[in-house]
Design a protein around this motif. Structure first.
Motif, PDB file in Angstrom:
ATOM      1  N   VAL A  52       0.848  -1.193   0.000  1.00  0.00           N
ATOM      2  CA  VAL A  52       0.000   0.000   0.000  1.00  0.00           C
ATOM      3  C   VAL A  52       0.882   1.241   0.000  1.00  0.00           C
ATOM      4  N   LYS A  70      -5.365   1.389  -1.017  1.00  0.00           N
ATOM      5  CA  LYS A  70      -5.772   0.194  -0.283  1.00  0.00           C
ATOM      6  C   LYS A  70      -5.082  -1.011  -0.899  1.00  0.00           C
ATOM      7  N   LYS A  71      -4.867  -2.031  -0.101  1.00  0.00           N
ATOM      8  CA  LYS A  71      -4.113  -3.195  -0.552  1.00  0.00           C
ATOM      9  C   LYS A  71      -4.755  -3.862  -1.754  1.00  0.00           C
TER      10      LYS A  71
END
Lengths: 115, 109
Positions: A52, A70-71
């Protein structure tokens, strides 16, 4: 199965527009990649991210930027679309591991046409 | 010299033929060798991979790596029309892979 979902299958944009291509993966993969694929040239790496808020330039980053807030989501941005950015864009993700190699999982691609 | 090279084809074979797809690479640090299959209007999907030199068999598919000559092969036995696709080799170091341009294969019924 890991799924990599690209938001659009086909896009037509005008020269000079700002274009956002979205990619979401659902298996908690650390690594994400953006490629473009052109006949005779194969897959060329634009940008990648290992975590991230991390991003690294690939082989052809000019004219592109990315965002990874966001991941699970990795966005490719064409700041000012040009006709030479007409291409198939592929997003991929992979697990970062010490031993077992799972390879990349690809989305179905977004075919972008800039007119 | 490109980092990974493949004959782009197209390669047309009759159903049932043995197909040989080949790839050369230049980076001697590569240890992992992937083969991806890409159907028309789809993303590539991992077909199989090998680690270091040697052979690996999976059903009708055999992957072969010769690191001394930096040469990668994929053999398809008893080829089927459903094998018609573009095949991309992708050698790498385990985290980063470099894709060849792909060979387009057509298996004719």
């Amino acid at each position: 199965d890991v799924k990599v979902t690209q938001s659009s299958r086909y896009l037509v944009k005008r020269t000079g527009e700002k274009v956002f291509l979205e990619c979401v993966q659902d298996m908690d993969h650390e690594n994400m990649f953006w490629y473009r694929q052109d006949p005779g040239l194969g897959l060329r790496l634009i940008y990648f991210s290992y975590d991230v808020k991390m991003k690294e330039k690939g082989d052809i980053p000019e004219g592109y930027s990315v965002s990874r807030e966001k991941k699970e989501r990795f966005s490719l941005i064409l700041e000012s679309a040009s006709t030479n950015q007409t291409s198939m864009y592929l997003c991929a993700s992979s697990l970062r591991s010490e031993g077992w190699v799972e390879g990349y999982t690809f989305g179905s691609g977004t075919r972008l046409t800039v007119v | 010299q490109k980092e990974v090279e493949q004959d782009p084809g197209p390669l047309s074979v009759p159903e049932g033929a043995i197909v040989s797809l080949n790839c050369t690479y230049s980076n001697s640090a590569f240890q992992y060798f992937m083969w991806y299959r890409q159907y028309s209007r789809k993303g590539p999907e991992l077909l199989m991979y090998t680690y270091s030199s040697g052979n690996k068999e999976d059903g009708r598919f055999t992957a072969q790596v010769d690191k001394s000559s930096k040469y990668i092969s994929l053999f398809i036995r008893d080829s089927q029309p459903s094998d018609s696709a573009t095949y991309l080799c992708a050698p790498g170091d385990g985290q980063n892979f470099v894709f060849g341009p792909g060979t387009r294969l057509s298996v004719l019924p």
